[in-house]
Design a protein around this motif. Sequence first.
Motif, PDB file in Angstrom:
ATOM      1  N   LEU A 134       0.833  -1.210   0.000  1.00  0.00           N
ATOM      2  CA  LEU A 134       0.000   0.000   0.000  1.00  0.00           C
ATOM      3  C   LEU A 134       0.866   1.259   0.000  1.00  0.00           C
ATOM      4  CD1 LEU A 134      -2.720  -1.138   2.584  1.00  0.00           C
ATOM      5  CD2 LEU A 134      -2.918  -1.096   0.087  1.00  0.00           C
ATOM      6  N   SER A 135       1.973   1.229   0.749  1.00  0.00           N
ATOM      7  CA  SER A 135       2.868   2.391   0.749  1.00  0.00           C
ATOM      8  C   SER A 135       3.576   2.540  -0.601  1.00  0.00           C
ATOM      9  CB  SER A 135       3.863   2.314   1.902  1.00  0.00           C
ATOM     10  OG  SER A 135       4.826   1.313   1.686  1.00  0.00           O
ATOM     11  N   CYS A 136       3.870   1.432  -1.262  1.00  0.00           N
ATOM     12  CA  CYS A 136       4.478   1.495  -2.603  1.00  0.00           C
ATOM     13  C   CYS A 136       3.541   2.157  -3.610  1.00  0.00           C
ATOM     14  CB  CYS A 136       4.834   0.100  -3.109  1.00  0.00           C
ATOM     15  SG  CYS A 136       6.225  -0.655  -2.266  1.00  0.00           S
ATOM     16  N   TYR A 137       2.247   1.879  -3.500  1.00  0.00           N
ATOM     17  CA  TYR A 137       1.288   2.499  -4.426  1.00  0.00           C
ATOM     18  C   TYR A 137       1.352   4.023  -4.286  1.00  0.00           C
ATOM     19  CZ  TYR A 137      -0.817  -2.227  -4.237  1.00  0.00           C
ATOM     20  OH  TYR A 137      -1.047  -3.573  -4.258  1.00  0.00           O
ATOM     21  N   GLU A 138       1.508   4.482  -3.044  1.00  0.00           N
ATOM     22  CA  GLU A 138       1.568   5.922  -2.794  1.00  0.00           C
ATOM     23  C   GLU A 138       2.887   6.521  -3.277  1.00  0.00           C
ATOM     24  OE1 GLU A 138      -1.165   7.574  -1.825  1.00  0.00           O
ATOM     25  OE2 GLU A 138      -2.072   5.586  -1.887  1.00  0.00           O
ATOM     26  N   SER A 139       3.984   5.847  -2.999  1.00  0.00           N
ATOM     27  CA  SER A 139       5.301   6.418  -3.314  1.00  0.00           C
ATOM     28  C   SER A 139       5.752   6.185  -4.754  1.00  0.00           C
ATOM     29  CB  SER A 139       6.358   5.863  -2.356  1.00  0.00           C
ATOM     30  OG  SER A 139       6.487   4.459  -2.500  1.00  0.00           O
ATOM     31  N   HIS A 140       5.330   5.071  -5.377  1.00  0.00           N
ATOM     32  CA  HIS A 140       5.833   4.712  -6.704  1.00  0.00           C
ATOM     33  C   HIS A 140       4.718   4.493  -7.749  1.00  0.00           C
ATOM     34  CE1 HIS A 140       9.287   3.773  -4.153  1.00  0.00           C
ATOM     35  NE2 HIS A 140      10.030   3.893  -5.229  1.00  0.00           N
ATOM     36  N   CYS A 141       3.461   4.579  -7.318  1.00  0.00           N
ATOM     37  CA  CYS A 141       2.316   4.281  -8.193  1.00  0.00           C
ATOM     38  C   CYS A 141       2.392   2.855  -8.741  1.00  0.00           C
ATOM     39  CB  CYS A 141       2.215   5.278  -9.340  1.00  0.00           C
ATOM     40  SG  CYS A 141       1.959   6.967  -8.799  1.00  0.00           S
ATOM     41  N   ALA A 142       3.131   2.012  -8.063  1.00  0.00           N
ATOM     42  CA  ALA A 142       3.304   0.616  -8.469  1.00  0.00           C
ATOM     43  C   ALA A 142       3.647  -0.185  -7.227  1.00  0.00           C
ATOM     44  CB  ALA A 142       4.416   0.502  -9.504  1.00  0.00           C
ATOM     45  N   GLY A 143       3.668  -1.492  -7.379  1.00  0.00           N
ATOM     46  CA  GLY A 143       4.007  -2.371  -6.272  1.00  0.00           C
ATOM     47  C   GLY A 143       3.433  -3.741  -6.526  1.00  0.00           C
ATOM     48  N   PRO A 144       3.380  -4.591  -5.519  1.00  0.00           N
ATOM     49  CA  PRO A 144       2.760  -5.895  -5.672  1.00  0.00           C
ATOM     50  C   PRO A 144       1.236  -5.755  -5.845  1.00  0.00           C
ATOM     51  CG  PRO A 144       4.299  -5.900  -3.847  1.00  0.00           C
ATOM     52  CD  PRO A 144       4.085  -4.468  -4.247  1.00  0.00           C
ATOM     53  N   TRP A 145       0.713  -6.340  -6.916  1.00  0.00           N
ATOM     54  CA  TRP A 145      -0.718  -6.276  -7.204  1.00  0.00           C
ATOM     55  C   TRP A 145      -1.334  -7.670  -7.121  1.00  0.00           C
ATOM     56  CZ3 TRP A 145       1.814  -3.149 -11.370  1.00  0.00           C
ATOM     57  CH2 TRP A 145       1.757  -1.783 -11.086  1.00  0.00           C
ATOM     58  N   ALA A 146      -2.548  -7.713  -6.637  1.00  0.00           N
ATOM     59  CA  ALA A 146      -3.301  -8.965  -6.523  1.00  0.00           C
ATOM     60  C   ALA A 146      -3.646  -9.502  -7.900  1.00  0.00           C
ATOM     61  CB  ALA A 146      -4.581  -8.723  -5.727  1.00  0.00           C
ATOM     62  N   LEU A 147      -3.586 -10.808  -8.040  1.00  0.00           N
ATOM     63  CA  LEU A 147      -4.030 -11.496  -9.256  1.00  0.00           C
ATOM     64  C   LEU A 147      -5.318 -12.240  -8.916  1.00  0.00           C
ATOM     65  CD1 LEU A 147      -0.635 -12.986 -10.486  1.00  0.00           C
ATOM     66  CD2 LEU A 147      -1.767 -10.871 -11.237  1.00  0.00           C
TER      67      LEU A 147
ATOM     68  N   VAL B 269       3.208  -0.756 -16.526  1.00  0.00           N
ATOM     69  CA  VAL B 269       4.212   0.175 -16.004  1.00  0.00           C
ATOM     70  C   VAL B 269       4.911   0.945 -17.118  1.00  0.00           C
ATOM     71  CG1 VAL B 269       4.552  -1.032 -13.812  1.00  0.00           C
ATOM     72  CG2 VAL B 269       6.078  -1.522 -15.721  1.00  0.00           C
ATOM     73  N   PHE B 270       5.115   0.296 -18.262  1.00  0.00           N
ATOM     74  CA  PHE B 270       5.762   1.004 -19.366  1.00  0.00           C
ATOM     75  C   PHE B 270       4.794   1.943 -20.080  1.00  0.00           C
ATOM     76  CE2 PHE B 270       9.033  -2.595 -19.501  1.00  0.00           C
ATOM     77  CZ  PHE B 270       9.992  -1.853 -18.820  1.00  0.00           C
ATOM     78  N   THR B 271       3.552   1.542 -20.263  1.00  0.00           N
ATOM     79  CA  THR B 271       2.557   2.404 -20.911  1.00  0.00           C
ATOM     80  C   THR B 271       2.270   3.635 -20.064  1.00  0.00           C
ATOM     81  OG1 THR B 271       1.545   0.482 -21.952  1.00  0.00           O
ATOM     82  CG2 THR B 271       0.220   2.470 -21.873  1.00  0.00           C
ATOM     83  N   GLN B 272       2.212   3.441 -18.747  1.00  0.00           N
ATOM     84  CA  GLN B 272       1.962   4.547 -17.830  1.00  0.00           C
ATOM     85  C   GLN B 272       3.228   5.357 -17.537  1.00  0.00           C
ATOM     86  OE1 GLN B 272      -1.205   5.390 -16.715  1.00  0.00           O
ATOM     87  NE2 GLN B 272      -1.749   3.827 -18.220  1.00  0.00           N
ATOM     88  N   LYS B 273       4.351   4.920 -18.108  1.00  0.00           N
ATOM     89  CA  LYS B 273       5.651   5.593 -17.924  1.00  0.00           C
ATOM     90  C   LYS B 273       6.033   5.725 -16.441  1.00  0.00           C
ATOM     91  CE  LYS B 273       5.305   8.101 -22.305  1.00  0.00           C
ATOM     92  NZ  LYS B 273       5.540   6.945 -23.078  1.00  0.00           N
ATOM     93  N   LEU B 274       5.799   4.634 -15.700  1.00  0.00           N
ATOM     94  CA  LEU B 274       6.129   4.614 -14.281  1.00  0.00           C
ATOM     95  C   LEU B 274       7.616   4.376 -14.036  1.00  0.00           C
ATOM     96  CD1 LEU B 274       3.083   2.611 -12.875  1.00  0.00           C
ATOM     97  CD2 LEU B 274       3.390   5.092 -13.032  1.00  0.00           C
ATOM     98  N   CYS B 275       8.308   3.863 -15.048  1.00  0.00           N
ATOM     99  CA  CYS B 275       9.744   3.632 -14.937  1.00  0.00           C
ATOM    100  C   CYS B 275      10.339   3.464 -16.326  1.00  0.00           C
ATOM    101  CB  CYS B 275      10.034   2.405 -14.077  1.00  0.00           C
ATOM    102  SG  CYS B 275       9.272   0.901 -14.691  1.00  0.00           S
ATOM    103  N   LYS B 276      11.668   3.577 -16.395  1.00  0.00           N
ATOM    104  CA  LYS B 276      12.371   3.423 -17.673  1.00  0.00           C
ATOM    105  C   LYS B 276      12.877   1.999 -17.876  1.00  0.00           C
ATOM    106  CE  LYS B 276      13.912   8.221 -17.855  1.00  0.00           C
ATOM    107  NZ  LYS B 276      13.364   8.813 -19.014  1.00  0.00           N
ATOM    108  N   SER B 277      13.003   1.262 -16.773  1.00  0.00           N
ATOM    109  CA  SER B 277      13.425  -0.137 -16.883  1.00  0.00           C
ATOM    110  C   SER B 277      12.906  -0.918 -15.686  1.00  0.00           C
ATOM    111  CB  SER B 277      14.952  -0.248 -16.976  1.00  0.00           C
ATOM    112  OG  SER B 277      15.565   0.073 -15.758  1.00  0.00           O
ATOM    113  N   VAL B 278      12.817  -2.227 -15.891  1.00  0.00           N
ATOM    114  CA  VAL B 278      12.388  -3.155 -14.851  1.00  0.00           C
ATOM    115  C   VAL B 278      13.425  -4.274 -14.810  1.00  0.00           C
ATOM    116  CG1 VAL B 278      10.603  -4.821 -14.171  1.00  0.00           C
ATOM    117  CG2 VAL B 278       9.939  -2.633 -15.178  1.00  0.00           C
ATOM    118  N   VAL B 279      13.779  -4.699 -13.612  1.00  0.00           N
ATOM    119  CA  VAL B 279      14.684  -5.834 -13.459  1.00  0.00           C
ATOM    120  C   VAL B 279      13.901  -7.036 -12.936  1.00  0.00           C
ATOM    121  CG1 VAL B 279      16.699  -4.365 -13.055  1.00  0.00           C
ATOM    122  CG2 VAL B 279      15.419  -5.267 -11.099  1.00  0.00           C
TER     123      VAL B 279
END
Length: 179
Positions: free
Chosen positions: A53-66, A118-128
């Motif tokens: 939940l804190s990641c959603y606030e700080s990074h607009c991303a994080g672990p999401w439920a499937l 994450v790439f369409t929303q431009k949340l980051c330039k790369s993912v590892v």
Amino acid sequence: MQICETDRLIVRRLSLEDVPALTEILSDPEVMKHSVRGVCDEAATREFIEWSLSCYESHCAGPWALIDKKSSELIGFCSAGPEMVADVEEISLGYRLARRYWNKGLASEAARAVLSYVFTQKLCKSVVVIIEPGHPASLKVAEKAGFSGFDELEFYGRAVRLYRLTSEQWETLNDNDSN
């Protein structure tokens, strides 16, 4: 809040209401065999969801439920969340599924959907993605998602492979897929 969906999955934010269902998944030693967190009890799962939940606030991303569309059941998570790697914060792809959902292509489906988001929303330039060489199922998921080439490093005392996918590589992969 729904993030995206695939043919078989809804990807949405985790909530504290997910603690019981996610605890059932994350308390399975086989599911958590390659996790640096190890097996999670209810308290650890609650802490993980609070961190999400804190990641959603700080990074607009994080672990999401499937969520399985057929049963509406939470079957695991897929993450594009912050991870410290060699003293650098990276956005790291991670996934965990309940064992009964293994070997059905769902992790690959979820990974591609999360990467697209994450790439369409431009949340980051790369993912590892960080994978132990002895985890062939996870290596296969990463490959299907478009990761190739890796660096070897130590992560939490484990020898791992670090793969990187940039937004430019993602666009090229998807341009080729649509031709």
